[in-house]
Design a protein around this motif. Sequence first.
Motif: not given
Length: 321
Positions: A49-50, A69, A72
């Motif tokens: 997912k990221d 991160k 996303d």
Amino acid sequence: MSTPRYLVPGDYMADPSVHVFNGRIFIYPSHDRESGIEENDNGDHFDMKDYHVFSTVDPLEGEIVDHGKVLDVDDVPWAGRQLWDCDVAEKDGKYYMYFPLKDRNDIFRMGVAIANSPEGPFIPQPDPMRGSYSIDPCVFKDGDEYYIYFGGLWGGQLQRYADNKALENAHLPEGKEKALPSRVVRLAPDMLQFAEEPRPVIILGEDGKELSADDPHRFFEASWMHKYNGKYYLSYSTGDSHFLCYATGDNPYGPFTFKGVILTPVVGWTTHHSIIEYKGRWFLFYHDSVPSGGRTWLRSLKVRELHYTPDGLIETMDGMD
Ligand code: FUB
């Protein structure tokens, strides 16, 4: 021979695309996670997912900085699921991330996200690249031009396309049929779209014939391109036979001639890598599933030094080291 090093022991990261920007090594991996989805040949269990970005000035012994991160799935307007292997290129002080992601119809497309520095964050464009399909983009700068190599079989959906058009029925070649080739395409000057129709990347055996579908050294996924002594080295994963192999050519489009195995099978189903030169030494970045006890969807980043023979062949490394 250097001992391989695990780069991010505290988390599961895979599919490293690595580049030197501003004298520093930047690592762009997939971010594996436990999704609870059962393992299958479609790769549904790779439900990432990221992305995080990492950097270092000494891959074998130095500090590995986690820049956090940088993208996303929730930030991508057209997102469905499964953020797989990405790659990044620099042009005129901007950094362009190319990422494969399924859209809401479960079709892999390629997105572009832009940053002002190599450590991100990367802001996605509102739509996928026109005419994009399949997975595993590798972006390669040659002179003033940029090329993307891409494609992957099975869950990577490459068998659903011929001549850049979706097929009514997917066709996965078998036996002595020619192996399904990856694709290469030149990027437009704005880095946001293809400048031409993607072309097949042909790999020939030493006999001058295209590798067949049943050849354990045929292309499956994970393209990478680097140059050494003026030659173009296309490397890739053979998927279900679990090798990292390479083939060399005289220009970015090929054809390429198969030369050998870079890495024998690792613990885990997938094998995926990148190769860079840094301060006069060459490095192979890759992953295996040893730290997760062999869980194929929870992979860990590794690095080791890579060596050439005097005639430009890559010395084969043992994936179990
Ligand atoms: O990480 C998901 C997929 O697994 C990648 O896109 C493939 O190359 C394989 O490593």
